[in-house]
Design a protein around this motif. Sequence first.
Motif, PDB file in Angstrom:
ATOM      1  N   PRO A 109       0.836  -1.206   0.000  1.00 58.81           N
ATOM      2  CA  PRO A 109       0.000   0.000   0.000  1.00 58.81           C
ATOM      3  C   PRO A 109       0.868   1.252   0.000  1.00 58.81           C
ATOM      4  CG  PRO A 109      -0.785  -1.561   1.625  1.00 58.81           C
ATOM      5  CD  PRO A 109       0.532  -2.076   1.134  1.00 58.81           C
ATOM      6  N   GLY A 110       0.445   2.258  -0.722  1.00 56.13           N
ATOM      7  CA  GLY A 110       1.180   3.509  -0.806  1.00 56.13           C
ATOM      8  C   GLY A 110       2.193   3.544  -1.931  1.00 56.13           C
ATOM      9  N   ARG A 111       2.547   2.401  -2.483  1.00 48.75           N
ATOM     10  CA  ARG A 111       3.538   2.352  -3.562  1.00 48.75           C
ATOM     11  C   ARG A 111       2.870   2.326  -4.939  1.00 48.75           C
ATOM     12  NH1 ARG A 111       7.960   1.928  -0.566  1.00 48.75           N
ATOM     13  NH2 ARG A 111       8.188   0.300   0.999  1.00 48.75           N
ATOM     14  N   ASP A 112       1.652   1.804  -5.011  1.00 42.90           N
ATOM     15  CA  ASP A 112       0.934   1.707  -6.289  1.00 42.90           C
ATOM     16  C   ASP A 112      -0.471   2.294  -6.128  1.00 42.90           C
ATOM     17  OD1 ASP A 112      -0.094   1.111  -8.748  1.00 42.90           O
ATOM     18  OD2 ASP A 112       0.225  -1.049  -8.620  1.00 42.90           O
ATOM     19  N   PRO A 113      -0.668   3.574  -6.495  1.00 37.95           N
ATOM     20  CA  PRO A 113      -1.981   4.212  -6.303  1.00 37.95           C
ATOM     21  C   PRO A 113      -3.099   3.595  -7.145  1.00 37.95           C
ATOM     22  CG  PRO A 113      -0.471   5.692  -7.457  1.00 37.95           C
ATOM     23  CD  PRO A 113       0.319   4.485  -7.058  1.00 37.95           C
ATOM     24  N   ALA A 114      -2.751   2.813  -8.155  1.00 38.69           N
ATOM     25  CA  ALA A 114      -3.783   2.149  -8.956  1.00 38.69           C
ATOM     26  C   ALA A 114      -4.382   0.965  -8.198  1.00 38.69           C
ATOM     27  CB  ALA A 114      -3.220   1.678 -10.287  1.00 38.69           C
ATOM     28  N   CYS A 115      -3.647   0.450  -7.202  1.00 36.41           N
ATOM     29  CA  CYS A 115      -4.105  -0.728  -6.457  1.00 36.41           C
ATOM     30  C   CYS A 115      -4.701  -0.388  -5.093  1.00 36.41           C
ATOM     31  CB  CYS A 115      -2.936  -1.694  -6.245  1.00 36.41           C
ATOM     32  SG  CYS A 115      -2.377  -2.502  -7.750  1.00 36.41           S
ATOM     33  N   TRP A 116      -4.204   0.672  -4.463  1.00 39.06           N
ATOM     34  CA  TRP A 116      -4.591   0.942  -3.076  1.00 39.06           C
ATOM     35  C   TRP A 116      -5.157   2.343  -2.897  1.00 39.06           C
ATOM     36  CZ3 TRP A 116      -4.732  -3.068   0.041  1.00 39.06           C
ATOM     37  CH2 TRP A 116      -3.888  -4.152  -0.197  1.00 39.06           C
ATOM     38  N   GLN A 117      -6.141   2.466  -2.001  1.00 36.57           N
ATOM     39  CA  GLN A 117      -6.732   3.751  -1.613  1.00 36.57           C
ATOM     40  C   GLN A 117      -6.564   3.898  -0.105  1.00 36.57           C
ATOM     41  OE1 GLN A 117      -8.481   6.289  -3.406  1.00 36.57           O
ATOM     42  NE2 GLN A 117      -8.205   7.315  -1.449  1.00 36.57           N
ATOM     43  N   LEU A 118      -5.976   5.010   0.329  1.00 33.23           N
ATOM     44  CA  LEU A 118      -5.832   5.276   1.753  1.00 33.23           C
ATOM     45  C   LEU A 118      -7.201   5.619   2.321  1.00 33.23           C
ATOM     46  CD1 LEU A 118      -3.985   5.715   4.216  1.00 33.23           C
ATOM     47  CD2 LEU A 118      -3.744   8.097   3.483  1.00 33.23           C
ATOM     48  N   ALA A 119      -7.669   4.861   3.295  1.00 33.76           N
ATOM     49  CA  ALA A 119      -8.989   5.090   3.890  1.00 33.76           C
ATOM     50  C   ALA A 119      -8.882   5.925   5.159  1.00 33.76           C
ATOM     51  CB  ALA A 119      -9.675   3.761   4.188  1.00 33.76           C
ATOM     52  N   SER A 120      -7.854   5.669   5.950  1.00 36.95           N
ATOM     53  CA  SER A 120      -7.671   6.399   7.196  1.00 36.95           C
ATOM     54  C   SER A 120      -6.185   6.454   7.518  1.00 36.95           C
ATOM     55  CB  SER A 120      -8.434   5.712   8.332  1.00 36.95           C
ATOM     56  OG  SER A 120      -8.229   6.410   9.547  1.00 36.95           O
ATOM     57  N   LYS A 121      -5.661   7.671   7.557  1.00 32.76           N
ATOM     58  CA  LYS A 121      -4.228   7.833   7.826  1.00 32.76           C
ATOM     59  C   LYS A 121      -3.987   7.755   9.323  1.00 32.76           C
ATOM     60  CE  LYS A 121      -0.279  10.681   6.976  1.00 32.76           C
ATOM     61  NZ  LYS A 121       0.341  11.523   6.009  1.00 32.76           N
ATOM     62  N   GLY A 122      -3.015   6.955   9.680  1.00 30.91           N
ATOM     63  CA  GLY A 122      -2.655   6.816  11.083  1.00 30.91           C
ATOM     64  C   GLY A 122      -1.248   7.326  11.317  1.00 30.91           C
ATOM     65  N   ASP A 123      -0.861   7.359  12.583  1.00 29.65           N
ATOM     66  CA  ASP A 123       0.504   7.747  12.925  1.00 29.65           C
ATOM     67  C   ASP A 123       1.438   6.601  12.587  1.00 29.65           C
ATOM     68  OD1 ASP A 123      -0.292  10.197  13.910  1.00 29.65           O
ATOM     69  OD2 ASP A 123      -0.655   9.419  15.923  1.00 29.65           O
ATOM     70  N   ARG A 124       2.693   6.938  12.432  1.00 29.72           N
ATOM     71  CA  ARG A 124       3.702   5.905  12.227  1.00 29.72           C
ATOM     72  C   ARG A 124       3.740   5.038  13.477  1.00 29.72           C
ATOM     73  NH1 ARG A 124       5.276   4.415   7.600  1.00 29.72           N
ATOM     74  NH2 ARG A 124       7.177   5.291   6.847  1.00 29.72           N
ATOM     75  N   PRO A 125       3.901   3.741  13.330  1.00 33.94           N
ATOM     76  CA  PRO A 125       3.950   2.888  14.513  1.00 33.94           C
ATOM     77  C   PRO A 125       5.164   3.228  15.386  1.00 33.94           C
ATOM     78  CG  PRO A 125       4.192   1.600  12.494  1.00 33.94           C
ATOM     79  CD  PRO A 125       4.015   3.018  12.102  1.00 33.94           C
ATOM     80  N   VAL A 126       4.964   3.166  16.675  1.00 34.93           N
ATOM     81  CA  VAL A 126       6.024   3.446  17.625  1.00 34.93           C
ATOM     82  C   VAL A 126       6.719   2.139  17.961  1.00 34.93           C
ATOM     83  CG1 VAL A 126       6.530   4.301  19.943  1.00 34.93           C
ATOM     84  CG2 VAL A 126       4.723   5.370  18.569  1.00 34.93           C
ATOM     85  N   LYS A 127       8.045   2.143  17.908  1.00 36.53           N
ATOM     86  CA  LYS A 127       8.805   0.939  18.256  1.00 36.53           C
ATOM     87  C   LYS A 127       8.876   0.858  19.773  1.00 36.53           C
ATOM     88  CE  LYS A 127      11.057   0.184  14.084  1.00 36.53           C
ATOM     89  NZ  LYS A 127      11.236  -0.992  13.396  1.00 36.53           N
ATOM     90  N   ARG A 128       8.423  -0.234  20.315  1.00 35.55           N
ATOM     91  CA  ARG A 128       8.454  -0.458  21.757  1.00 35.55           C
ATOM     92  C   ARG A 128       9.799  -1.074  22.137  1.00 35.55           C
ATOM     93  NH1 ARG A 128       4.177   2.450  23.036  1.00 35.55           N
ATOM     94  NH2 ARG A 128       2.285   1.780  22.039  1.00 35.55           N
ATOM     95  N   THR A 129      10.295  -0.654  23.261  1.00 31.69           N
ATOM     96  CA  THR A 129      11.541  -1.221  23.731  1.00 31.69           C
ATOM     97  C   THR A 129      11.282  -2.002  25.021  1.00 31.69           C
ATOM     98  OG1 THR A 129      12.034   0.786  24.974  1.00 31.69           O
ATOM     99  CG2 THR A 129      12.902   0.627  22.735  1.00 31.69           C
ATOM    100  N   THR A 130      12.181  -2.872  25.336  1.00 29.88           N
ATOM    101  CA  THR A 130      12.054  -3.640  26.585  1.00 29.88           C
ATOM    102  C   THR A 130      12.552  -2.782  27.738  1.00 29.88           C
ATOM    103  OG1 THR A 130      14.233  -4.604  26.280  1.00 29.88           O
ATOM    104  CG2 THR A 130      12.344  -5.838  25.411  1.00 29.88           C
TER     105      THR A 130
END
Length: 136
Positions: A109-130
């Motif tokens: 998704p996001g690389r080929d606009p002919a195939c994918w439609q963004l429905a709801s933009k979210g924040d970038r995932p946060v990397k969790r640390t131990t």
Amino acid sequence: MSETDADQHLAMIAARAEEIRTGLDGNFTKEQLQRPVSRRTVHALVAAITAATAVKLKALSARIEALEEGGIRYLGNYQRASSYAKGDAITHSGSLWIALKAVPEGSAPGRDPACWQLASKGDRPVKRTTAGSTPA
């Protein structure tokens, strides 16, 4: 009524309406055509048009019902090794994406606009640390 039956019924109605039109055009003199049309002819034309419209509306109603029954198919997070069908919904990088057509494996998704439609933009995932380590 199946789609084939509806098509046959519609063809029969169209043929009958054409018969009526042909009869109106070919069997009358110029003076007769200038007179008002009989009620019977008007009723026959209205009936043919009403029946044809009813068949079309019934077919459209069936199509709408089939589309509404499908709903949204949420398939979870994007998987590079999976292919997706038109209408599939997935999550990728925190955003919700909808497949616009059949999507082959590896088409992110996001690389080929002919195939994918963004429905709801979210924040970038946060990397969790131990516990005890610091994020990079």
